[in-house]
Design a protein around this motif. Structure first.
Motif, PDB file in Angstrom:
ATOM      1  N   ALA A  53       1.002  -1.367   0.120  1.00 27.73           N
ATOM      2  CA  ALA A  53       0.101   0.182  -0.087  1.00 27.73           C
ATOM      3  C   ALA A  53       0.849   1.183  -0.023  1.00 27.73           C
ATOM      4  O   ALA A  53       2.117   1.257   0.512  1.00 27.73           O
ATOM      5  CB  ALA A  53      -0.988   0.041   1.141  1.00 27.73           C
ATOM      6  N   TYR A  54       0.392   2.312  -0.618  1.00 28.29           N
ATOM      7  CA  TYR A  54       1.098   3.609  -0.680  1.00 28.29           C
ATOM      8  C   TYR A  54       0.006   4.603  -0.681  1.00 28.29           C
ATOM      9  O   TYR A  54      -1.050   4.517  -1.148  1.00 28.29           O
ATOM     10  CB  TYR A  54       2.118   3.817  -1.572  1.00 28.29           C
ATOM     11  CG  TYR A  54       1.327   3.736  -3.079  1.00 28.29           C
ATOM     12  CD1 TYR A  54       1.268   5.005  -3.854  1.00 28.29           C
ATOM     13  CD2 TYR A  54       1.376   2.924  -3.792  1.00 28.29           C
ATOM     14  CE1 TYR A  54       0.574   5.281  -4.616  1.00 28.29           C
ATOM     15  CE2 TYR A  54       0.651   2.891  -5.165  1.00 28.29           C
ATOM     16  CZ  TYR A  54       0.325   4.030  -5.680  1.00 28.29           C
ATOM     17  OH  TYR A  54      -0.149   4.007  -6.706  1.00 28.29           O
ATOM     18  N   ASN A 156       2.598  -5.396  -4.762  1.00 29.15           N
ATOM     19  CA  ASN A 156       2.061  -6.789  -4.378  1.00 29.15           C
ATOM     20  C   ASN A 156       0.929  -6.848  -3.716  1.00 29.15           C
ATOM     21  O   ASN A 156       0.960  -6.790  -2.400  1.00 29.15           O
ATOM     22  CB  ASN A 156       3.276  -7.257  -3.602  1.00 29.15           C
ATOM     23  CG  ASN A 156       3.074  -8.952  -3.134  1.00 29.15           C
ATOM     24  OD1 ASN A 156       2.021  -9.226  -3.502  1.00 29.15           O
ATOM     25  ND2 ASN A 156       4.036  -9.534  -2.451  1.00 29.15           N
ATOM     26  N   MET A 157      -0.180  -6.921  -4.418  1.00 28.43           N
ATOM     27  CA  MET A 157      -1.278  -6.693  -3.925  1.00 28.43           C
ATOM     28  C   MET A 157      -2.020  -8.085  -3.238  1.00 28.43           C
ATOM     29  O   MET A 157      -2.621  -8.049  -2.376  1.00 28.43           O
ATOM     30  CB  MET A 157      -2.315  -6.158  -5.048  1.00 28.43           C
ATOM     31  CG  MET A 157      -2.207  -4.943  -5.561  1.00 28.43           C
ATOM     32  SD  MET A 157      -3.361  -4.364  -7.045  1.00 28.43           S
ATOM     33  CE  MET A 157      -4.992  -4.603  -6.393  1.00 28.43           C
ATOM     34  N   GLY A 158      -1.205  -9.326  -3.657  1.00 28.55           N
ATOM     35  CA  GLY A 158      -1.502 -10.445  -2.860  1.00 28.55           C
ATOM     36  C   GLY A 158      -1.194 -10.343  -1.713  1.00 28.55           C
ATOM     37  O   GLY A 158      -1.585 -11.387  -0.923  1.00 28.55           O
ATOM     38  N   SER A 167     -12.334 -15.285  -5.748  1.00 27.79           N
ATOM     39  CA  SER A 167     -11.950 -14.844  -6.793  1.00 27.79           C
ATOM     40  C   SER A 167     -11.219 -13.544  -6.308  1.00 27.79           C
ATOM     41  O   SER A 167     -11.300 -12.802  -5.579  1.00 27.79           O
ATOM     42  CB  SER A 167     -12.800 -14.291  -8.024  1.00 27.79           C
ATOM     43  OG  SER A 167     -13.686 -13.535  -7.605  1.00 27.79           O
ATOM     44  N   GLU A 168     -10.300 -12.677  -7.371  1.00 31.36           N
ATOM     45  CA  GLU A 168      -9.473 -11.759  -7.261  1.00 31.36           C
ATOM     46  C   GLU A 168     -10.555 -10.621  -6.906  1.00 31.36           C
ATOM     47  O   GLU A 168     -10.346  -9.665  -6.143  1.00 31.36           O
ATOM     48  CB  GLU A 168      -8.897 -11.425  -8.562  1.00 31.36           C
ATOM     49  CG  GLU A 168      -8.053 -10.490  -8.598  1.00 31.36           C
ATOM     50  CD  GLU A 168      -6.577 -10.456  -7.836  1.00 31.36           C
ATOM     51  OE1 GLU A 168      -5.719  -9.657  -7.396  1.00 31.36           O
ATOM     52  OE2 GLU A 168      -6.162 -11.652  -7.354  1.00 31.36           O
ATOM     53  N   GLU A 169     -11.821 -10.453  -7.654  1.00 30.54           N
ATOM     54  CA  GLU A 169     -12.470  -9.520  -7.395  1.00 30.54           C
ATOM     55  C   GLU A 169     -13.174  -9.664  -6.060  1.00 30.54           C
ATOM     56  O   GLU A 169     -13.665  -8.476  -5.473  1.00 30.54           O
ATOM     57  CB  GLU A 169     -13.692  -9.544  -8.771  1.00 30.54           C
ATOM     58  CG  GLU A 169     -13.139  -9.126  -9.912  1.00 30.54           C
ATOM     59  CD  GLU A 169     -12.063  -7.516  -9.909  1.00 30.54           C
ATOM     60  OE1 GLU A 169     -12.779  -6.637  -9.260  1.00 30.54           O
ATOM     61  OE2 GLU A 169     -11.058  -7.564 -10.475  1.00 30.54           O
ATOM     62  N   LYS A 174     -14.017  -7.768  -0.718  1.00 29.49           N
ATOM     63  CA  LYS A 174     -13.938  -7.866   0.868  1.00 29.49           C
ATOM     64  C   LYS A 174     -12.692  -7.078   1.519  1.00 29.49           C
ATOM     65  O   LYS A 174     -13.012  -6.252   2.910  1.00 29.49           O
ATOM     66  CB  LYS A 174     -13.562  -9.370   1.134  1.00 29.49           C
ATOM     67  CG  LYS A 174     -14.548 -10.336   1.011  1.00 29.49           C
ATOM     68  CD  LYS A 174     -14.068 -11.886   0.956  1.00 29.49           C
ATOM     69  CE  LYS A 174     -15.080 -12.794   0.463  1.00 29.49           C
ATOM     70  NZ  LYS A 174     -14.631 -13.973   0.670  1.00 29.49           N
ATOM     71  N   TYR A 175     -11.704  -6.939   0.960  1.00 28.32           N
ATOM     72  CA  TYR A 175     -10.621  -5.932   1.546  1.00 28.32           C
ATOM     73  C   TYR A 175     -11.123  -4.441   1.683  1.00 28.32           C
ATOM     74  O   TYR A 175     -11.131  -3.751   2.642  1.00 28.32           O
ATOM     75  CB  TYR A 175      -9.350  -5.939   0.357  1.00 28.32           C
ATOM     76  CG  TYR A 175      -8.365  -4.845   0.989  1.00 28.32           C
ATOM     77  CD1 TYR A 175      -7.615  -5.126   2.179  1.00 28.32           C
ATOM     78  CD2 TYR A 175      -8.223  -3.762   0.516  1.00 28.32           C
ATOM     79  CE1 TYR A 175      -6.695  -4.035   2.780  1.00 28.32           C
ATOM     80  CE2 TYR A 175      -7.404  -2.571   0.925  1.00 28.32           C
ATOM     81  CZ  TYR A 175      -6.632  -2.852   1.945  1.00 28.32           C
ATOM     82  OH  TYR A 175      -5.909  -1.668   2.457  1.00 28.32           O
TER      83      TYR A 175
END
Length: 184
Positions: A53-54, A156-158, A167-169, A174-175
């Motif tokens: 995050a930034y 690195n979003m993971g 899923s990614e979406e 959720k985040y």
């Protein structure tokens, strides 16, 4: 009197905060923000690091960063030196651009990772610059909130999304909604 040496744990993320000298602006316009992100991109090629995050504010910035190969002190020194050179050249200034050494704190666990990232992403809202974090363009939050075709190579979003299932979406949703990840 010498400064205390920083502790580098290469598998941990750190919350880094760096402020402009005398709290002066670090970023005066869009091209300054873009230059800083370009510096991150360029340095990542030579000294790989990961940012979860930034948020680039007017007079300071936050990074949630991990550097596994080179100490984060070296990475931060290079980032700040290159940006200071850019800034002083562009605005025909001399002297310090940054107030002092950057502040760092190690992030110890999953809860800390999520808490720090949410704190970083909420900074423009707390500063009353925008009503919602997705409206602030100089933060990584829009990468989590919106479907983006190009994610910067240093992101690195993971490191945050992998705490969630789906899923990614679904993980992004959720985040962004502040859901707690399942207990493993």
């Amino acid at each position: 009197m010498s400064r205390e040496k920083r502790v580098w744990i290469n598998y941990r993320f750190y919350h880094i905060v760096c402020r402009g000298n005398r709290r002066d602006p670090l970023f005066r316009n869009a091209s300054d923000f873009e230059a800083f992100l370009h510096i991150l991109h360029q340095l990542h090629k030579k000294y790989p690091f990961e940012i979860a995050a930034y948020c680039l504010m007017t007079n300071h910035y936050h990074l949630q960063i991990r550097s596994q190969e080179v100490s984060f002190s070296k990475v931060m020194g290079l980032i700040n030196k290159r940006y200071a050179n850019y800034y002083n050249t562009k605005y025909r200034l001399t002297g310090h651009v940054f107030e002092k050494r950057f502040h760092d704190s190690v992030i110890a666990d999953k809860e800390g990772m999520l808490e720090v990232s949410r704190y970083i992403h909420s900074t423009p809202v707390k500063a009353k610059m925008v009503n919602k974090p997705e409206y602030y363009p100089w933060s990584s939050y829009p990468l989590y909130k919106n479907t983006v075709s190009t994610v910067p190579i240093f992101m690195n979003m993971g490191s945050l999304l992998n705490y969630y299932e789906g899923s990614e979406e679904q993980k992004k949703e959720k985040y962004c909604h502040g859901d707690s990840p399942p207990v493993l």
